[in-house]
Design a protein around this motif. Structure first.
Motif, PDB file in Angstrom:
ATOM      1  N   ILE A  93      20.039 -32.327 -17.275  1.00 11.24           N
ATOM      2  CA  ILE A  93      19.648 -31.155 -16.494  1.00 11.24           C
ATOM      3  C   ILE A  93      19.533 -29.927 -17.392  1.00 11.24           C
ATOM      4  CG2 ILE A  93      21.964 -30.376 -15.816  1.00 11.24           C
ATOM      5  CD1 ILE A  93      20.763 -29.885 -13.011  1.00 11.24           C
ATOM      6  N   GLU A 113      16.145 -30.067 -18.754  1.00 11.04           N
ATOM      7  CA  GLU A 113      15.210 -29.682 -17.700  1.00 11.04           C
ATOM      8  C   GLU A 113      15.041 -28.170 -17.659  1.00 11.04           C
ATOM      9  OE1 GLU A 113      12.911 -30.115 -13.966  1.00 11.04           O
ATOM     10  OE2 GLU A 113      13.491 -31.576 -15.504  1.00 11.04           O
ATOM     11  N   TYR A 117      15.556 -22.528 -14.058  1.00  8.02           N
ATOM     12  CA  TYR A 117      16.057 -22.596 -12.684  1.00  8.02           C
ATOM     13  C   TYR A 117      15.513 -21.402 -11.910  1.00  8.02           C
ATOM     14  CZ  TYR A 117      19.031 -22.580  -8.605  1.00  8.02           C
ATOM     15  OH  TYR A 117      19.473 -22.574  -7.303  1.00  8.02           O
ATOM     16  N   LYS A 125      16.888 -28.154  -7.015  1.00 10.24           N
ATOM     17  CA  LYS A 125      15.861 -29.176  -6.889  1.00 10.24           C
ATOM     18  C   LYS A 125      15.768 -29.946  -8.202  1.00 10.24           C
ATOM     19  CE  LYS A 125      11.111 -30.081  -5.458  1.00 10.24           C
ATOM     20  NZ  LYS A 125       9.777 -29.534  -5.127  1.00 10.24           N
ATOM     21  N   TYR A 126      16.581 -30.981  -8.267  1.00  8.24           N
ATOM     22  CA  TYR A 126      16.580 -31.821  -9.462  1.00  8.24           C
ATOM     23  C   TYR A 126      16.514 -33.297  -9.087  1.00  8.24           C
ATOM     24  CZ  TYR A 126      18.032 -33.842 -13.898  1.00  8.24           C
ATOM     25  OH  TYR A 126      18.095 -34.587 -15.055  1.00  8.24           O
ATOM     26  N   THR A 127      17.182 -33.634  -8.004  1.00  7.83           N
ATOM     27  CA  THR A 127      17.109 -34.996  -7.480  1.00  7.83           C
ATOM     28  C   THR A 127      16.659 -34.907  -6.027  1.00  7.83           C
ATOM     29  OG1 THR A 127      19.391 -34.985  -6.679  1.00  7.83           O
ATOM     30  CG2 THR A 127      19.051 -35.634  -8.965  1.00  7.83           C
TER      31      THR A 127
END
Length: 375
Positions: free
Chosen positions: A285, A288, A295, A323-325
């Motif tokens: 993450i 990401e 974010y 909102k990652y999974t």
């Protein structure tokens, strides 16, 4: 004197207003997920804040310390840290003590232990120098900065962990302020709200993962040094993992701990290893948000809301999606999970270094230069 073009004349004959000094005060909070916190207002007297009473945010209590664990569990929250603050003669002095899930006393954080390691190495190094070697103030600074890899990396780990503490503290403050504000404005029942102050949250989330990655990589370099490798070349956790083999675990307790915690796993059919557990999740993450998108760039992440806790009509929590999974996760809930693991792991690793983690004690012989300033 008349006003002219000089800087002195600009301020001539102007009205001066005294800037008030913050009065002496203290506060002590227990921060939880969701923006809920408990404030100690007297000896063993605590209040929960905020609570919805009569359409406005209130403190509600009184509770004993022994009751707080039961209340927090029933609300489905997790304790993140204790925050102690003091205003003394106009100076602000904060103390942030993150929860270590394996300790009862949380006064000393993982950052404190790594700082003590570095400071005690520095103290021992300075004691071995003669007065002639120390010389001027400038040379003192040069000598202090001339740390070996063990001292240098311990200091870097400590500073990175302290930066993580600060970002989590700021996110907790943001959550509590938003929860209180939305209750007072009557924006209940999951009404989604966005405003300019959200940029502060986005910045703090970004900082959290940045400093987490720094602490991880400094730890990788520290472990490389312990294995006899050059930490200038193996200066990150991924580079350390590239060289890890089975034999490295047998003689290094720090690696053994990380393996037992499920942070390293062997690759089937190979002698090589890879990241695992929360460390792998945090790295993914982080990549990401650091390398792919910040974010807050997702539409869902731009809005926050408050929701009832277990249909409780009094106690609400703030919710900001991650909102990652595909799961509906709150960003602070996720950070709390990673933060707790980070605090505990780095604390245990500091204890396994075999280095001095005691609070630095300064003796007369340790004083090299002293200036007394009277206010």
């Amino acid at each position: 004197m008349k006003e002219g073009n000089t800087i002195e004349s600009v301020f001539f004959n102007k009205t001066a207003f005294l800037i008030p000094v913050q009065r002496n005060s203290s506060s002590f909070y227990m921060h939880c997920t969701g923006g809920v916190r408990f404030a100690q207002i007297d000896d063993d007297i605590w209040v929960l804040e905020p609570a919805l009473i009569g359409h406005k945010a209130h403190r509600i209590g009184h509770f004993r310390r022994s009751n707080l664990g039961f209340i927090i569990r029933k609300l489905g929250l997790k304790v993140i840290a204790f925050q102690e603050s003091h205003w003394i003669s106009g100076s602000y002095n904060p103390i942030w003590c993150p929860i270590n899930t394996e300790k009862i006393n949380h006064f000393r954080s993982s950052s404190d232990l790594w700082s003590s390691i570095a400071s005690n190495i520095s103290k021992r190094r300075m004691q071995n120098l003669s007065v002639a070697q120390i010389g001027s103030d400038k040379s003192i600074v040069d000598i202090l900065d001339d740390a070996n890899d063990e001292e240098r990396l311990s200091r870097y780990i400590s500073l990175s962990l302290r930066n993580i503490d600060f970002t989590v503290e700021q996110i907790c403050e943001f959550y509590n302020e938003q929860l209180t504000d939305l209750i007072n404005r009557g924006l209940l029942e999951s009404q989604r709200i966005t405003n300019l102050i959200d940029q502060m949250l986005f910045s703090h989330v970004h900082s959290f993962f940045t400093h987490l990655g720094n602490a991880r990589d400094y730890l990788g370099a520290f472990l490389a040094h312990r294995l006899g490798k050059n930490p200038q070349k193996i200066d990150a956790m991924n580079k350390l993992i590239d060289i890890l083999r089975n034999q490295h675990f047998s003689g290094e307790k720090m690696l053994q701990l990380m393996k037992s915690k499920g942070l390293f796993e062997s690759i089937e059919g190979s002698t090589r290893w890879r990241e695992a557990g929360w460390l792998r999740d945090a790295s993914k993450i982080r990549n990401e948000f650091i390398h792919k998108r910040p974010y807050g760039s997702s539409h869902e992440e731009r809005f926050g809301s408050i929701i009832k806790i277990n249909d409780n009509p009094i106690v609400y929590r703030y919710f900001r999606p991650l909102k990652y999974t595909n799961n509906n996760i709150d960003i602070l809930d996720y950070i709390c999970h990673i933060y707790r693991e980070c605090v505990t792991t780095f604390y245990n690793l500091a204890e396994l270094t075999g280095l001095n983690t005691e609070i630095l004690a300064i003796e007369n012989r340790d004083v090299i230069s002293l200036k007394i300033i009277k206010e």
